[in-house]
Structure formats: structure tokens, C-alpha cells
Design an enzyme around this catalytic site. Structure first.
Site, PDB file in Angstrom:
ATOM      1  N   TYR A  55       0.827  -1.206   0.000  1.00  0.00           N
ATOM      2  CA  TYR A  55       0.000   0.000   0.000  1.00  0.00           C
ATOM      3  C   TYR A  55       0.859   1.253   0.000  1.00  0.00           C
ATOM      4  O   TYR A  55       2.065   1.207   0.238  1.00  0.00           O
ATOM      5  CB  TYR A  55      -0.933   0.013   1.215  1.00  0.00           C
ATOM      6  CG  TYR A  55      -0.279   0.409   2.527  1.00  0.00           C
ATOM      7  CD1 TYR A  55      -0.461   1.686   3.051  1.00  0.00           C
ATOM      8  CD2 TYR A  55       0.503  -0.505   3.239  1.00  0.00           C
ATOM      9  CE1 TYR A  55       0.141   2.042   4.249  1.00  0.00           C
ATOM     10  CE2 TYR A  55       1.089  -0.149   4.439  1.00  0.00           C
ATOM     11  CZ  TYR A  55       0.909   1.128   4.943  1.00  0.00           C
ATOM     12  OH  TYR A  55       1.497   1.491   6.127  1.00  0.00           O
ATOM     13  N   LYS A  72       6.599  -1.964   1.788  1.00  0.00           N
ATOM     14  CA  LYS A  72       5.444  -1.364   2.458  1.00  0.00           C
ATOM     15  C   LYS A  72       4.228  -2.283   2.309  1.00  0.00           C
ATOM     16  O   LYS A  72       3.363  -2.079   1.463  1.00  0.00           O
ATOM     17  CB  LYS A  72       5.156   0.035   1.902  1.00  0.00           C
ATOM     18  CG  LYS A  72       4.258   0.876   2.800  1.00  0.00           C
ATOM     19  CD  LYS A  72       4.210   2.308   2.315  1.00  0.00           C
ATOM     20  CE  LYS A  72       3.294   3.168   3.171  1.00  0.00           C
ATOM     21  NZ  LYS A  72       3.824   3.380   4.541  1.00  0.00           N
ATOM     22  N   GLU A  95      12.592   2.262  14.030  1.00  0.00           N
ATOM     23  CA  GLU A  95      11.701   3.320  13.544  1.00  0.00           C
ATOM     24  C   GLU A  95      10.500   3.408  14.464  1.00  0.00           C
ATOM     25  O   GLU A  95      10.367   2.648  15.418  1.00  0.00           O
ATOM     26  CB  GLU A  95      11.268   3.034  12.107  1.00  0.00           C
ATOM     27  CG  GLU A  95      10.589   1.687  11.908  1.00  0.00           C
ATOM     28  CD  GLU A  95      10.371   1.345  10.440  1.00  0.00           C
ATOM     29  OE1 GLU A  95      10.526   2.228   9.577  1.00  0.00           O
ATOM     30  OE2 GLU A  95      10.034   0.183  10.164  1.00  0.00           O
ATOM     31  N   LEU A 123      11.498   1.217   6.891  1.00  0.00           N
ATOM     32  CA  LEU A 123      10.856   1.673   5.661  1.00  0.00           C
ATOM     33  C   LEU A 123      11.629   2.853   5.097  1.00  0.00           C
ATOM     34  O   LEU A 123      12.054   3.739   5.838  1.00  0.00           O
ATOM     35  CB  LEU A 123       9.411   2.087   5.954  1.00  0.00           C
ATOM     36  CG  LEU A 123       8.606   2.517   4.722  1.00  0.00           C
ATOM     37  CD1 LEU A 123       8.334   1.314   3.825  1.00  0.00           C
ATOM     38  CD2 LEU A 123       7.295   3.169   5.143  1.00  0.00           C
TER      39      LEU A 123
END
Length: 286
Positions: A33, A150, A182, A206
Site C-alpha cells: 500500500y 510497504k 523506527e 521503511l
């Protein structure tokens, strides 16, 4: 009034949108996504999001033949139909419906399931959290090790956000082997002695679109950047901290695991980068 959504080539009311119970995105989390921010009715960082989408699809050997210009047309149409001024467009591509539940990928030629919808979020720019800063906790990073893709595998991220909420905090940072990877849905930074420190790119995090732009803008503003892992202890002794994401832009962090950073207020580096990012995003939106 319901939203108009996009499903496999058709624009229709959200109540009428249906996906098979055998869809791989539903039964296997086999989907990728993107979320592209909308400011002033226009798309920000669009090409960056489309490039990352293509990378995610390639890494998972997933086929979707929609072109960049076709994606842009769909995004713009949904923004227009739903009257979105501030918010985002959510895009999801799954490996499609194999006809039954099976661990093996569907046969070649199985069409992907493509879904897009808008989320109207007035106040993104004037978010009061940016004025007072947010508080984060740390949690062990127990996710899979291809965080650079992702995917829709977001259960653990949701659990982390709920853990923070239960403690009366705003968000969570993941920690692995003693170092911050993260945030639950963002990239993390600390500032010490005027230097911006953030984890370097790898499969561990990411590759944030906002991250890349903010670091570029920081360099253009003659700020010093060091890309390396940092610990919670380092963060707690930092002058300030912040995170970046498509919908929050640059968000100041004022507390980590109960320890206030600096004077407990948003720092000047985060404030300035937020101003620069929003201004440039508006100027370059399409």
C-alpha cells in the site's frame, strides 16, 4: 454522504465496494500500500510514492500494470469526487483472488485487486500536536525483517500504538538489538549539538518518502546529518527529537520513555524543518 472509492477500474459508493473472502490481501496479508498526502486539494510527493509502490511490487513479485499517469488520474478523480482539501489517498494492491485459500501464489495472470479511497483530515498543517510535541514509549521490534517493503502487515504496529495509548502516550518506537529502528508508522530522528541523527537505510526500516525529502531539505539548509542507529539512552540525552511521515510531516517529540528532552518543548530544528517541508510540499504539489 458516503465516499466514492475505486475498486478494480470502477468508481462506486463505499457501501457497494466488495472484495472476495478469498482475496490474498484478506487471508494472507499479501498486499502492498501507499498513502499520498493531499494539501490544498493537490497531491504531495506523488512520484516518490509511486516509485516506492513499484519497488514493493517488484520485491514481492506482484504484477500490476497500471501506469504512473493512470495512477495520477485515479488519485485526482477521487480527490475531486470527494472534495478533499487536506487528507490523503490510500492505495492498496493485493495479489488477487486465487479462488480458495492456498499458501502458494495464484497462477500467473491472476488479476490483482486494486483499491483506492480518500481520507479527509482537515487540520493536518495546523495540527496542535506539532505545537506541543508528542510523547513516545519504546517497545521490542518483533516484526518481520523486510520492513523496507510497504506491506499491509500492520498488526504489530497497531499493537505498539495501543500500548502507547494505554500508558497515556502518543506513539511507540521500535527497538532491536539495543537500537531504535523506527516508529510505529514513521521514521525517527534525534538532534544533539545541532546534528541530526537518524538510522541509515536497510531492510530494517521503511524507506520513507518524507524522510528522503526532509533530509534533502536539511542538507540544503546547511544542517549536519549523521545516518546511523541510536539508542534510547542517546535519545533521552538528546536536545530534541522528531519523526517524519506522509500525514504528519515533521512531528516534534518531547519525551521518550518518561524522560523529557531538552526543555520539554518542541525543538527549533524540528520546527524549522516542519515549516520548510510544508512550504515546499505545497509549492511542488500536483
Amino acid at each position: 454522504m458516503s465516499r466514492t472509492v475505486y475498486l478494480n477500474g470502477t468508481y462506486l459508493p463505499e457501501e457497494e465496494a466488495q472484495v472476495s473472502i478469498f482475496d490474498r490481501g484478506f487471508v494472507m496479508g499479501d498486499a502492498v500500500y501507499e498513502v499520498t498526502c493531499v494539501l490544498d486539494g493537490k497531491l504531495t510527493e506523488f512520484d516518490g510514492h509511486m516509485a516506492r509502490l513499484q519497488r514493493s511490487l517488484k520485491e514481492l513479485e506482484m504484477v500490476c500494470d497500471i501506469t504512473r499517469d493512470e495512477w495520477l488520474e485515479i488519485h485526482r478523480k477521487l480527490i475531486e469526487l470527494n472534495g478533499v482539501e487536506e487528507g490523503g489517498v490510500y492505495l492498496q494492491v493485493t495479489r488477487g483472488n486465487a479462488g480458495d485459500r492456498d499458501f502458494h501464489y495464484p497462477p500467473a495472470g491472476t488479476p490483482p485487486t486494486v483499491v483506492l479511497y480518500t481520507q479527509s483530515k482537515p487540520g493536518l498543517v495546523e495540527d496542535p500536536k506539532a505545537d506541543k510535541g508528542i510523547k513516545v514509549i519504546s517497545v521490542p521490534d518483533l516484526r518481520w525483517h523486510r520492513r523496507d517493503i510497504k506491506t499491509v502487515q500492520l498488526l504489530y504496529a497497531s499493537m505498539a500504538k495501543m500500548a502507547a495509548e494505554k500508558e497515556g502516550k502518543d506513539d511507540a518506537w521500535f527497538v532491536e538489538d539495543g537500537y531504535v529502528t523506527e516508529g510505529s508508522s514513521n521514521n525517527c530522528y534525534i538532534v544533539k549539538g545541532g546534528k541530526i541523527i537518524t538510522r541509515d537505510l536497510s531492510h530494517d526500516i521503511l524507506h520513507g518518502i518524507t524522510r528522503g525529502s526532509v533530509l534533502r531539505m536539511a542538507r540544503e539548509a546547511q544542517m549536519v546529518i549523521e545516518e546511523r542507529p541510536f539508542t534510547i539512552a542517546e535519545a533521552q540525552s538528546a536536545d530534541e527529537a522528531f519523526y517524519t511521515s506522509a500525514s504528519a510531516f515533521v512531528m516534534p517529540i518531547v519525551e521518550v520513555d518518561g524522560v523529557a528532552l531538552g526543555d520539554g518543548k518542541p525543538g527549533k530544528v524540528a520546527k524549522r524543518l516542519r515549516e520548510i517541508y510544508i512550504e515546499e510540499s505545497r509549492n511542488s504539489a500536483i
